[in-house]
Design a protein around this motif. Structure first.
Motif, PDB file in Angstrom:
ATOM      1  N   ARG A  35       0.828  -1.205   0.000  1.00  0.00           N
ATOM      2  CA  ARG A  35       0.000   0.000   0.000  1.00  0.00           C
ATOM      3  C   ARG A  35       0.869   1.265   0.000  1.00  0.00           C
ATOM      4  NH1 ARG A  35      -4.984  -0.274  -1.527  1.00  0.00           N
ATOM      5  NH2 ARG A  35      -5.476   1.535  -0.212  1.00  0.00           N
ATOM      6  N   VAL A  36       1.917   1.237   0.820  1.00  0.00           N
ATOM      7  CA  VAL A  36       2.823   2.394   0.856  1.00  0.00           C
ATOM      8  C   VAL A  36       3.525   2.551  -0.487  1.00  0.00           C
ATOM      9  CG1 VAL A  36       4.899   3.325   1.942  1.00  0.00           C
ATOM     10  CG2 VAL A  36       3.124   2.253   3.352  1.00  0.00           C
ATOM     11  N   GLU A  40       3.426   5.788  -2.965  1.00  0.00           N
ATOM     12  CA  GLU A  40       4.641   6.489  -3.364  1.00  0.00           C
ATOM     13  C   GLU A  40       4.807   6.467  -4.884  1.00  0.00           C
ATOM     14  OE1 GLU A  40       6.617   8.278  -1.510  1.00  0.00           O
ATOM     15  OE2 GLU A  40       5.408   7.841   0.279  1.00  0.00           O
ATOM     16  N   MET A  41       4.470   5.332  -5.504  1.00  0.00           N
ATOM     17  CA  MET A  41       4.609   5.263  -6.956  1.00  0.00           C
ATOM     18  C   MET A  41       3.600   6.159  -7.656  1.00  0.00           C
ATOM     19  SD  MET A  41       5.585   1.314  -7.843  1.00  0.00           S
ATOM     20  CE  MET A  41       5.918   1.783  -9.541  1.00  0.00           C
ATOM     21  N   ASN A  42       2.383   6.258  -7.100  1.00  0.00           N
ATOM     22  CA  ASN A  42       1.399   7.181  -7.681  1.00  0.00           C
ATOM     23  C   ASN A  42       1.890   8.629  -7.595  1.00  0.00           C
ATOM     24  OD1 ASN A  42      -0.533   5.350  -8.579  1.00  0.00           O
ATOM     25  ND2 ASN A  42      -1.477   5.200  -6.545  1.00  0.00           N
ATOM     26  N   ILE A 141       2.760  -3.558  -9.753  1.00  0.00           N
ATOM     27  CA  ILE A 141       2.861  -5.002  -9.502  1.00  0.00           C
ATOM     28  C   ILE A 141       4.277  -5.498  -9.784  1.00  0.00           C
ATOM     29  CG2 ILE A 141       2.073  -7.258 -10.313  1.00  0.00           C
ATOM     30  CD1 ILE A 141      -0.686  -6.051 -10.715  1.00  0.00           C
ATOM     31  N   GLU A 142       4.891  -4.991 -10.839  1.00  0.00           N
ATOM     32  CA  GLU A 142       6.269  -5.387 -11.133  1.00  0.00           C
ATOM     33  C   GLU A 142       7.216  -4.975 -10.011  1.00  0.00           C
ATOM     34  OE1 GLU A 142       7.406  -3.877 -14.879  1.00  0.00           O
ATOM     35  OE2 GLU A 142       5.970  -5.083 -16.016  1.00  0.00           O
ATOM     36  N   ALA A 143       7.030  -3.770  -9.494  1.00  0.00           N
ATOM     37  CA  ALA A 143       7.877  -3.311  -8.390  1.00  0.00           C
ATOM     38  C   ALA A 143       7.647  -4.144  -7.129  1.00  0.00           C
ATOM     39  CB  ALA A 143       7.616  -1.831  -8.117  1.00  0.00           C
ATOM     40  N   ALA A 144       6.345  -4.429  -6.846  1.00  0.00           N
ATOM     41  CA  ALA A 144       6.043  -5.238  -5.669  1.00  0.00           C
ATOM     42  C   ALA A 144       6.588  -6.649  -5.823  1.00  0.00           C
ATOM     43  CB  ALA A 144       4.526  -5.274  -5.438  1.00  0.00           C
TER      44      ALA A 144
END
Length: 416
Positions: A35-36, A40-42, A141-144
């Protein structure tokens, strides 16, 4: 009657609950981190839109030319990031390229139809920069996933370490349980408390105290039975001798009662000697000869015929003490003669398998020592002596009643 409680493992329960707590904590951490990370990405994507719009404004200002209506895909033809430039006042005949979203009111950020859009009016043009929400989600999703791939080895290492730690913590409990389970029924020595944690010391000490007390009680019981049986043998023999000398018929009728009492005393003495471990040598002994002597001794007074199938053997040497073997076989034969309702069939094979079988009206064997059938005149010690002696001699014993027939099978250890 309630169903028996299924046994459970302390080590397994401790390991599973600790692992469940740790995995739950990690999952919660990953969810919060996701969620964080999304937030941050947004913000980062919004900053990218703002920078793109500001760069476009600076370009229009520096070029000094009128804005040309156009839609530009920031990534070539992907349709996921779009820069749209529209003049505020259109020259004659100019056409505005259609936008992937509906018309927007006012400058600033807008969320519409699967797009995140930043609208700004400057230098006589309307500039709209947009990201597809699907593209943003895929990037997140790729970052997560990359973050998760980095975390998984650490989680696996942590789980492995927790299993090792709980196993080491529960090792003293497992060692104590294994030591108690591996003890022989007649082993009443104290339990070693070496290496046990403080939490288990009272348990080991209390268990050792119980074993010491049980050993003392058993020794007192054994000594009492042995002394009583030994002291009764001589008076009974003297009483029997005097009764035999009497010419009174009533006195002569008491002789069988004295013989029965003598046999009970002898069984008590046998039981005491067995529990004390006396007379259990390794032999060898001729099982065929012992059987013939016992059958010849029992036949004159037996209630039912005794039939002996010796498999045409001349001798059968077994690795056991002759006296212990005689006590064991005599109890088996006497029990069959006394409690059976028909002929007793005794069979001895060259492999040392002895079977004694005869009809009976009983439906089940006695459950334990001093347990006997309703019509029995004994004290219920015969089968107990048989089971204890067979166990001490290393001779597997099988007893049972099926279809109105009682059967005892004894596998004697052959000598040599």
């Amino acid at each position: 009657m309630s169903a028996p409680t299924k046994p459970w493992s302390l080590r397994r329960r401790l390991t599973s609950r600790v692992l469940l707590l740790v995995v739950g904590g990690w999952l919660a951490t990953i969810v919060v981190s996701a969620r964080v990370l999304e937030h941050e990405m947004n913000e980062m994507f919004d900053e990218e839109l703002r920078a793109l719009v500001e760069t476009t404004v600076l370009y229009l200002d520096a070029s000094g030319t009128a804005a040309i209506p156009r839609n530009i895909g920031v990534a070539t033809g992907d349709g996921e990031r779009v820069l749209r430039i529209v003049p505020e006042s259109l020259p004659g005949g100019a056409q505005i390229p259609p936008a992937p979203w509906s018309a927007l009111d006012g400058d600033g950020f807008h969320d519409a139809e699967g797009w995140r859009i930043l609208r700004s009016t400057a230098e006589g043009a309307v500039i709209e920069a947009a990201h597809a929400v699907v593209w943003r989600r895929e990037e997140m999703i790729e970052a997560a996933s990359a973050f998760l791939m980095l975390v998984l080895p650490l989680v696996a290492l942590l789980l492995w370490g927790l299993r090792r730690i709980t196993a080491e913590a529960a090792a003293p409990v497992s060692a104590l349980a294994s030591a108690v389970a591996a003890r022989r029924p007649d082993d009443l020595s104290p339990v070693s408390a070496d290496g046990l944690p403080r939490e288990l010391l009272p348990l080991a000490q209390a268990f050792g105290g119980y074993l010491t007390r049980i050993e003392a009680l058993r020794r007192a019981e054994r000594d009492f039975v042995a002394n009583a049986a030994h002291e009764l043998r001589t008076p009974l023999a003297a009483i029997r001798g005097r009764l035999q000398l009497s010419a009174d018929p009533d006195t002569a009728a008491a002789v069988p009662m004295i013989d029965a009492l003598t046999r009970r005393v002898e069984r008590l003495l046998q039981l005491a000697r067995l529990e004390a471990g006396v007379g259990l040598g390794s032999g060898p002994a001729d099982a065929l000869r012992v059987l013939r002597l016992l059958i010849d001794d029992l036949r004159p007074t037996a209630r039912h015929p005794i039939r002996f199938d010796d498999s045409d053997l001349e001798t059968l040497m077994v690795a056991t003490d002759p006296d212990a073997l005689a006590i064991l076989l005599r109890n088996i034969l006497e029990n069959a003669v006394e409690h059976g309702s028909g002929p007793v069939l005794v069979r001895l094979t060259p492999a040392g398998v002895l079977s004694v079988e005869n009809p009976t009206q009983a439906t089940a064997l006695p459950a334990g020592r001093f347990d006997k059938s309703r019509d029995s005149a004994g004290q219920g010690l015969g089968l107990a002596i048989v089971a204890d002696l067979a166990r001490a001699m290393g001779a597997p014993l099988e007893q049972g009643i099926a279809e109105g027939r009682a059967r005892v099978t004894l596998r004697l250890p052959l000598a040599g």
